[in-house]
Design a protein around this motif. Structure first.
Motif, short mmCIF file in Angstrom:
data_model
loop_
_atom_site.label_atom_id
_atom_site.label_comp_id
_atom_site.label_asym_id
_atom_site.label_seq_id
_atom_site.Cartn_x
_atom_site.Cartn_y
_atom_site.Cartn_z
N PHE A 62 0.85 -1.18 0.00
CA PHE A 62 0.00 0.00 0.00
C PHE A 62 0.89 1.24 0.00
O PHE A 62 1.93 1.27 0.65
CB PHE A 62 -0.93 0.00 1.21
CG PHE A 62 -2.06 -0.99 1.10
CD1 PHE A 62 -3.10 -0.77 0.21
CD2 PHE A 62 -2.07 -2.15 1.86
CE1 PHE A 62 -4.13 -1.69 0.09
CE2 PHE A 62 -3.09 -3.07 1.75
CZ PHE A 62 -4.12 -2.84 0.85
N MET A 63 0.47 2.27 -0.72
CA MET A 63 1.28 3.48 -0.88
C MET A 63 0.99 4.52 0.19
O MET A 63 1.59 5.58 0.19
CB MET A 63 1.05 4.08 -2.27
CG MET A 63 1.48 3.16 -3.39
SD MET A 63 1.09 3.79 -5.02
CE MET A 63 2.21 5.16 -5.15
N ASP A 64 0.05 4.25 1.09
CA ASP A 64 -0.29 5.21 2.13
C ASP A 64 -0.56 4.45 3.43
O ASP A 64 -0.50 3.23 3.46
CB ASP A 64 -1.50 6.05 1.72
CG ASP A 64 -2.63 5.19 1.17
OD1 ASP A 64 -2.66 3.98 1.46
OD2 ASP A 64 -3.48 5.72 0.45
N ASP A 65 -0.86 5.17 4.47
CA ASP A 65 -1.10 4.53 5.76
C ASP A 65 -2.57 4.15 5.87
O ASP A 65 -3.38 4.88 6.41
CB ASP A 65 -0.70 5.48 6.90
CG ASP A 65 -0.81 4.78 8.25
OD1 ASP A 65 -0.74 3.54 8.28
OD2 ASP A 65 -0.98 5.48 9.25
N SER A 66 -2.88 2.98 5.33
CA SER A 66 -4.25 2.48 5.41
C SER A 66 -4.30 1.15 6.16
O SER A 66 -5.28 0.42 6.07
CB SER A 66 -4.81 2.30 4.00
OG SER A 66 -3.97 1.43 3.26
N ARG A 95 -13.22 7.01 1.64
CA ARG A 95 -11.77 6.97 1.72
C ARG A 95 -11.21 6.16 0.55
O ARG A 95 -11.95 5.44 -0.13
CB ARG A 95 -11.32 6.37 3.05
CG ARG A 95 -11.88 4.99 3.34
CD ARG A 95 -11.59 4.58 4.76
NE ARG A 95 -12.18 3.28 5.09
CZ ARG A 95 -12.23 2.79 6.30
NH1 ARG A 95 -11.71 3.47 7.32
NH2 ARG A 95 -12.76 1.61 6.53
N THR A 97 -7.39 4.11 -0.93
CA THR A 97 -6.01 3.69 -0.76
C THR A 97 -5.49 3.23 -2.11
O THR A 97 -6.26 2.90 -3.01
CB THR A 97 -5.87 2.58 0.31
OG1 THR A 97 -4.49 2.36 0.56
CG2 THR A 97 -6.55 1.30 -0.12
N LYS A 98 -4.17 3.24 -2.26
CA LYS A 98 -3.52 2.82 -3.50
C LYS A 98 -2.59 1.66 -3.21
O LYS A 98 -1.86 1.68 -2.22
CB LYS A 98 -2.72 3.98 -4.11
CG LYS A 98 -3.60 5.16 -4.50
CD LYS A 98 -2.77 6.28 -5.05
CE LYS A 98 -2.37 7.16 -3.88
NZ LYS A 98 -1.72 8.40 -4.27
N HIS A 100 0.55 -0.47 -4.75
CA HIS A 100 1.64 -0.39 -5.73
C HIS A 100 2.14 -1.80 -6.04
O HIS A 100 2.50 -2.54 -5.13
CB HIS A 100 2.77 0.47 -5.16
CG HIS A 100 3.91 0.63 -6.08
ND1 HIS A 100 5.10 -0.04 -5.90
CD2 HIS A 100 4.07 1.38 -7.19
CE1 HIS A 100 5.92 0.30 -6.87
NE2 HIS A 100 5.32 1.15 -7.66
N THR A 111 -0.29 0.81 -10.48
CA THR A 111 -0.96 1.29 -9.27
C THR A 111 -2.44 0.94 -9.38
O THR A 111 -3.06 1.20 -10.41
CB THR A 111 -0.80 2.81 -9.12
OG1 THR A 111 0.60 3.12 -9.08
CG2 THR A 111 -1.45 3.30 -7.84
N TYR A 113 -6.29 1.31 -7.46
CA TYR A 113 -7.00 2.24 -6.59
C TYR A 113 -8.21 1.55 -5.97
O TYR A 113 -9.01 0.93 -6.68
CB TYR A 113 -7.45 3.47 -7.38
CG TYR A 113 -6.29 4.21 -8.00
CD1 TYR A 113 -5.65 5.22 -7.30
CD2 TYR A 113 -5.82 3.87 -9.27
CE1 TYR A 113 -4.58 5.90 -7.86
CE2 TYR A 113 -4.74 4.54 -9.82
CZ TYR A 113 -4.12 5.54 -9.12
OH TYR A 113 -3.05 6.20 -9.66
#
Length: 128
Positions: A62-66, A95, A97-98, A100, A111, A113
Motif C-alpha cells: 500500500f502506498m499510504d497509511d491504510s 476513503r 487507498t492505492k 503499488h 498502481t 486504486y
C-alpha cells in the motif's frame, strides 16, 4: 532434366530464405497485469480476490497509511498468482487507498486504486 534442375534450385532458394527467418531478434516482454485498476468497496467492507498476471517476481505494498482498515495477504509472489485484500467497515467519510505493484524490482510498475464508500458529507449553511 530442366524441370528437375529448376525444382532443385527453387528448393534450395526456399530453404535458404527460411534460414534467414531464424536470425530474428526476440524481445523479452515483461508482463504485469490485473483485470482492472479501480475498485469500489461498499461501506460494510469487503474482501477482494485479485488475480495478478506476471512472468517475474512481483512485490505489492500500500502506498499510504491504510493499515488500520485495509490489509493484503502477501507482499511478494512469483509468476501468475492471486492477492486477497480485506477492507474493514467504514463508518466515516469516503476513503481511498492505492496499492503499488512492482515487477522485478521496478522493471514495470502499476498502481491500483481502492475507493471505499462512506458517509456523504453534507454542508448545511443556514441563513443568519
Amino acid at each position: 532434366m530442366n524441370r528437375i534442375l529448376l525444382l532443385t534450385i527453387s528448393l534450395m532458394a526456399f530453404l535458404t530464405g527460411c534460414a534467414n527467418l531464424d536470425d530474428a531478434q526476440y524481445t523479452d516482454i515483461k508482463e504485469l497485469a490485473t483485470e482492472q485498476s479501480v475498485f469500489t468497496i461498499e461501506e460494510r467492507g469487503d474482501t477482494i480476490t485479485l488475480p495478478v498476471f506476471s512472468n517475474g517476481s512481483v512485490s505489492a505494498a500500500f502506498m499510504d497509511d491504510s493499515s488500520d482498515w485495509a490489509s493484503i495477504d502477501k507482499t511478494t509472489m512469483s509468476g501468475d498468482d492471486t492477492l486477497h485484500l480485506s477492507f474493514a467497515e467504514n463508518t466515516g467519510l469516503r476513503r481511498m487507498t492505492k496499492l503499488h505493484l512492482s515487477l522485478n524490482d521496478g522493471q514495470k510498475k502499476d498502481t491500483l486504486y481502492f475507493k471505499q464508500l462512506g458517509t456523504e458529507p453534507v454542508l448545511n449553511c443556514e441563513t443568519p
